[in-house]
Design an enzyme around this catalytic site. Sequence first.
Site, mmCIF file in Angstrom:
data_model
loop_
_atom_site.group_PDB
_atom_site.id
_atom_site.type_symbol
_atom_site.label_atom_id
_atom_site.label_comp_id
_atom_site.label_asym_id
_atom_site.label_seq_id
_atom_site.Cartn_x
_atom_site.Cartn_y
_atom_site.Cartn_z
ATOM 1 N N ASP A 65 36.233 44.011 32.691
ATOM 2 C CA ASP A 65 37.272 43.221 33.349
ATOM 3 C C ASP A 65 36.904 41.733 33.319
ATOM 4 O O ASP A 65 37.738 40.871 33.000
ATOM 5 C CB ASP A 65 37.436 43.721 34.785
ATOM 6 C CG ASP A 65 38.294 42.804 35.632
ATOM 7 O OD1 ASP A 65 39.522 42.795 35.410
ATOM 8 O OD2 ASP A 65 37.757 42.082 36.499
ATOM 9 N N LYS A 90 38.620 38.369 31.155
ATOM 10 C CA LYS A 90 38.993 37.059 31.726
ATOM 11 C C LYS A 90 38.288 35.920 30.977
ATOM 12 O O LYS A 90 38.886 34.880 30.699
ATOM 13 C CB LYS A 90 38.657 37.033 33.216
ATOM 14 C CG LYS A 90 39.577 37.965 34.015
ATOM 15 C CD LYS A 90 39.082 38.194 35.431
ATOM 16 C CE LYS A 90 39.979 39.193 36.160
ATOM 17 N NZ LYS A 90 39.365 39.679 37.407
#
Lengths: 370, 370
Positions: free
Chosen positions: A229, A233
């Site tokens: 995750d 980003k």
Amino acid sequence: MPLPRQVFIAVIGAGGVGKAFLSQLSQVSSNLSRSTSAPTYVSLILLSTSKKSIYHADYKPLNNWHAELEASATPPLPLPELAEYLVKAPGKVVLVDNTSNQDVADAYPTFLKKGISIVTPNKKAFSGSYQLWRDIFSAAGNGSGVGGYVFHESSVGAGLPVISTLKELVETGDEVLKIEGVFSGTMSFLFNSFQPLGGGGGKFSAEVKTAKEKGYTEPDPRDDLNGLDVARKLTILARLAGLEVGSPTSFPVQSLIPKELESCSSGDEFLSKLPEFDGQMDELKAGAEKEGKVVRFVGSVDVPKGEVKVGLEKFDKSHPIAALKGSDNIIAFYTKRYGDNPLIIQGAGAGGEVTAMGVTGDLLKVLRLL
Amino acid sequence: MPLPRQVFIAVIGAGGVGKAFLSQLSQVSSNLSRSTSAPTYVSLILLSTSKKSIYHADYKPLNNWHAELEASATPPLPLPELAEYLVKAPGKVVLVDNTSNQDVADAYPTFLKKGISIVTPNKKAFSGSYQLWRDIFSAAGNGSGVGGYVFHESSVGAGLPVISTLKELVETGDEVLKIEGVFSGTMSFLFNSFQPLGGGGGKFSAEVKTAKEKGYTEPDPRDDLNGLDVARKLTILARLAGLEVGSPTSFPVQSLIPKELESCSSGDEFLSKLPEFDGQMDELKAGAEKEGKVVRFVGSVDVPKGEVKVGLEKFDKSHPIAALKGSDNIIAFYTKRYGDNPLIIQGAGAGGEVTAMGVTGDLLKVLRLL
């Protein structure tokens, strides 16, 4: 006095972010329609979940989506048919994708080319293959009058103004040198509890359990602990800063899943075996403590060197990253103009309401541009 | 492929911010004209200082403003004639006001009504009488197609995304409860040096002298110490949050100029007498230290109570306001959505380059909307 105008909104996803967005949309709509300068009417014409959908062939607005969705037995439209339905709407259309679905993301270029604008928190669209990134932004007109607009503030740091700030630094000609921060609410909570500034903190495996119980992790905590995750980003930010990052696995990403537990068949099995590895984490903590530092899970982009990385690092206790609280995110931009002290943005970087806020904010930007 | 379009730019002010802006403008212009989607040509058609100005009756662009300004003997155009000149330009016009001049600010409604857009760091336009605020925003069309656009990011926190963030919180329906922070680079530097987190720090009067020598204060440091600059910024933020603040003197503002020195005839006389009052400041510092706190010069807006105030306050050493460095600004937004931990923005809040960046960023926003 200009004529009022109507913009059609289609929403995919009605989970936590989706529901919060729909509630913000109804609030924003009434303000827009009361606006004395250029009143705008936004009409929700389609709402789709993974199981069903609601829409009318004549584009009649869904004024009571909650009840209509409940009552609906219509399956979701396949993406090509969705595009066809939207492109025939009698006015401009914005597609709001509140899912984290790769198939929807892959269809963005098709929607954009047809003049449909997109606002979304869906990281997968911007952190997958570099080819998809290129296809999305070459299909998007962003002002040329041909393709639709695309905005994705909430794909990093939820409603925090991270992407808009980075874009402005780049567009106004600043030189971004380094981007560094804590980009995951889960990781923030885990390490702020595991090694709080004031000392103390529990065993790592116990903190993971607590975080799961509080709803701060994905249903399977391995989906947070693998670092992907955060890597997604960082991929987005690095690309915005000008680096051609191939994928979120094309740079070093430290996983907090011990090698020996990679083969666990379930999240529960993983959680039951994780305490065996607490010794390693305790060592790490003690080592940092000895240097007067704390351990945090961070991501960074060194723009001039073209280096992206994600993993554990030690920070001085006086460093803003060490002082973070709860499940907050912090993002520091080191640039030529800002010199020694970076431009810092900090606050909740996850949660339905704040994520939806970034989406609603983007929608307002698109409405002004359309 | 859409036709290229031309937007005319007029700039008032060529001091530190003005010069930095002109340099950023030339960088941005070449990117805009090379843009494959909707290439835009921005032409500088007027540049004016307090003493002279350059412009051509036929709106020919000023491609070498530096030399032309040097050579010019033309006085600045009076504001009504400036408006007339700009309104006759063969295209859309953006006026960039890089001054802090009240007369220019007072003329904004006139420019805006004529369809001329304005971008500016000039605080006086938005922190003077509430009537001027109302006149500016009712003259601005901001999308209606009638009046021009007005953007003023750099009027608070220079290039930091403070105003855009506050506007988005409000527009997306969040409830802003409190805004608090350090809004002056000078005050930040002064108190970070007077009472650093780690202890120590010099006499207050000595720190004022150092700040002046380093160029961190206005030529007359009393213009910083009276708190008016911070009060102006708080006025702007409070108004954006929905409070009808009458003026920057309509709420409590603590001046750091001792009553006895208010009659000093010069900044130098003031500086020579300031050491007599070091005892009072030392007491304050010792009192805070005893509580484990530090003294900082802050401003705050309590939105539900409708209270604005500016002055000295004590903060726990673990508070982000206490940990500020150098001459950085910090702005914390406490809102319903963000809950206990505020959304925080931090970084350099003064200086030519970063202030100009906010102006250039606003210009890009206007160019997209025009």
